[in-house]
Design a protein around this motif. Sequence first.
Motif, PDB file in Angstrom:
ATOM      1  N   GLU A 134     -64.505  57.628 -26.099  1.00 44.85           N
ATOM      2  CA  GLU A 134     -64.046  58.870 -25.461  1.00 44.85           C
ATOM      3  C   GLU A 134     -65.174  59.522 -24.675  1.00 44.85           C
ATOM      4  OE1 GLU A 134     -60.501  60.154 -28.611  1.00 44.85           O
ATOM      5  OE2 GLU A 134     -62.504  61.041 -28.813  1.00 44.85           O
ATOM      6  N   GLY A 135     -66.368  59.513 -25.231  1.00 44.44           N
ATOM      7  CA  GLY A 135     -67.524  60.100 -24.545  1.00 44.44           C
ATOM      8  C   GLY A 135     -67.906  59.297 -23.317  1.00 44.44           C
TER       9      GLY A 135
ATOM     10  N   ILE B 277     -55.189  45.222 -15.218  1.00 46.97           N
ATOM     11  CA  ILE B 277     -56.039  46.318 -14.733  1.00 46.97           C
ATOM     12  C   ILE B 277     -56.780  46.987 -15.889  1.00 46.97           C
ATOM     13  CG2 ILE B 277     -54.187  48.038 -14.753  1.00 46.97           C
ATOM     14  CD1 ILE B 277     -55.460  49.214 -12.162  1.00 46.97           C
ATOM     15  N   GLU B 278     -56.170  47.023 -17.059  1.00 46.24           N
ATOM     16  CA  GLU B 278     -56.851  47.602 -18.225  1.00 46.24           C
ATOM     17  C   GLU B 278     -57.800  46.582 -18.862  1.00 46.24           C
ATOM     18  OE1 GLU B 278     -55.211  50.331 -21.489  1.00 46.24           O
ATOM     19  OE2 GLU B 278     -54.925  48.311 -22.280  1.00 46.24           O
ATOM     20  N   ALA B 279     -57.280  45.410 -19.193  1.00 46.59           N
ATOM     21  CA  ALA B 279     -58.091  44.363 -19.828  1.00 46.59           C
ATOM     22  C   ALA B 279     -58.774  43.572 -18.715  1.00 46.59           C
ATOM     23  CB  ALA B 279     -57.211  43.469 -20.695  1.00 46.59           C
TER      24      ALA B 279
ATOM     25  N   LEU C 118     -56.856  53.315 -22.699  1.00 50.14           N
ATOM     26  CA  LEU C 118     -58.185  52.781 -22.397  1.00 50.14           C
ATOM     27  C   LEU C 118     -59.108  52.876 -23.614  1.00 50.14           C
ATOM     28  CD1 LEU C 118     -60.328  51.739 -20.376  1.00 50.14           C
ATOM     29  CD2 LEU C 118     -60.653  54.122 -19.640  1.00 50.14           C
ATOM     30  N   VAL C 119     -59.070  54.026 -24.300  1.00 48.14           N
ATOM     31  CA  VAL C 119     -59.901  54.201 -25.499  1.00 48.14           C
ATOM     32  C   VAL C 119     -59.440  53.245 -26.600  1.00 48.14           C
ATOM     33  CG1 VAL C 119     -60.514  55.833 -27.343  1.00 48.14           C
ATOM     34  CG2 VAL C 119     -60.593  56.566 -24.936  1.00 48.14           C
ATOM     35  N   SER C 120     -58.131  53.082 -26.776  1.00 45.74           N
ATOM     36  CA  SER C 120     -57.607  52.125 -27.773  1.00 45.74           C
ATOM     37  C   SER C 120     -58.071  50.710 -27.454  1.00 45.74           C
ATOM     38  CB  SER C 120     -56.086  52.122 -27.803  1.00 45.74           C
ATOM     39  OG  SER C 120     -55.606  53.376 -28.133  1.00 45.74           O
TER      40      SER C 120
ATOM     41  N   LYS D  59     -60.751  61.562 -18.706  1.00 44.99           N
ATOM     42  CA  LYS D  59     -59.951  62.077 -19.832  1.00 44.99           C
ATOM     43  C   LYS D  59     -58.625  62.719 -19.435  1.00 44.99           C
ATOM     44  CE  LYS D  59     -62.370  66.453 -20.888  1.00 44.99           C
ATOM     45  NZ  LYS D  59     -63.441  66.336 -19.865  1.00 44.99           N
ATOM     46  N   GLU D  60     -58.483  63.128 -18.180  1.00 46.39           N
ATOM     47  CA  GLU D  60     -57.198  63.678 -17.742  1.00 46.39           C
ATOM     48  C   GLU D  60     -56.251  62.611 -17.178  1.00 46.39           C
ATOM     49  OE1 GLU D  60     -56.680  66.616 -18.682  1.00 46.39           O
ATOM     50  OE2 GLU D  60     -58.789  67.104 -19.118  1.00 46.39           O
ATOM     51  N   ARG D  61     -56.742  61.374 -17.085  1.00 42.94           N
ATOM     52  CA  ARG D  61     -55.901  60.312 -16.499  1.00 42.94           C
ATOM     53  C   ARG D  61     -54.844  59.861 -17.497  1.00 42.94           C
ATOM     54  NH1 ARG D  61     -58.077  57.025 -12.357  1.00 42.94           N
ATOM     55  NH2 ARG D  61     -60.013  57.936 -11.579  1.00 42.94           N
TER      56      ARG D  61
END
Length: 139
Positions: free
Chosen positions: A47-48, A110-112, A62-64, A54-56
């Motif tokens: 998260e940091g 796009i994520e992975a 993404l964090v998961s 963080k607003e997306r």
Amino acid sequence: ALERTFSIIKPDATRRNITGKVVSMLEEGGLRVIAQKRIQMTKEQAEGFYAVHKERPFFGDLVSFMTSGPVVVQVLEGENAIARNREIMGATNPENADAGTIRKELAESIEANTVHGSDAPETAKDEIAYFFSEDEIVG
Ligand code: CMP
């Protein structure tokens, strides 16, 4: 100029056991690994690290994803390393990445998308400091 950039080999790559292939592509592209460690990112760390996003709508996913398995964090050095690494990685979305790039050849989505690389000198400095102390970097 000789620069440093920050890189992450993401959980989709550690899961498929292709971290060596990624490192080879970085090295063949002219970059040198001057620091490297395999870690399990905590939710707080992820998260940091991605606070700018963080607003997306994709932030939670993404964090998961980034905490779904080990990652390899790296400092890369080379001539114009920040831009060079972005060329070697290819576009964020593998569908838009050029042939021969890490994301075109290896990414799942796009994520992975297999790798992260800093986008500018200031973020490179901050991202390196987020994961490494100076004594862990051996140029
Ligand atoms: P990265 O370079 O690590 O920076 C932010 C990450 O968010 C990006 O790579 C992708 O893994 C992810 N990402 C960016 N855009 C999207 C999107 N539209 N949908 C899902 N994930 C995304």
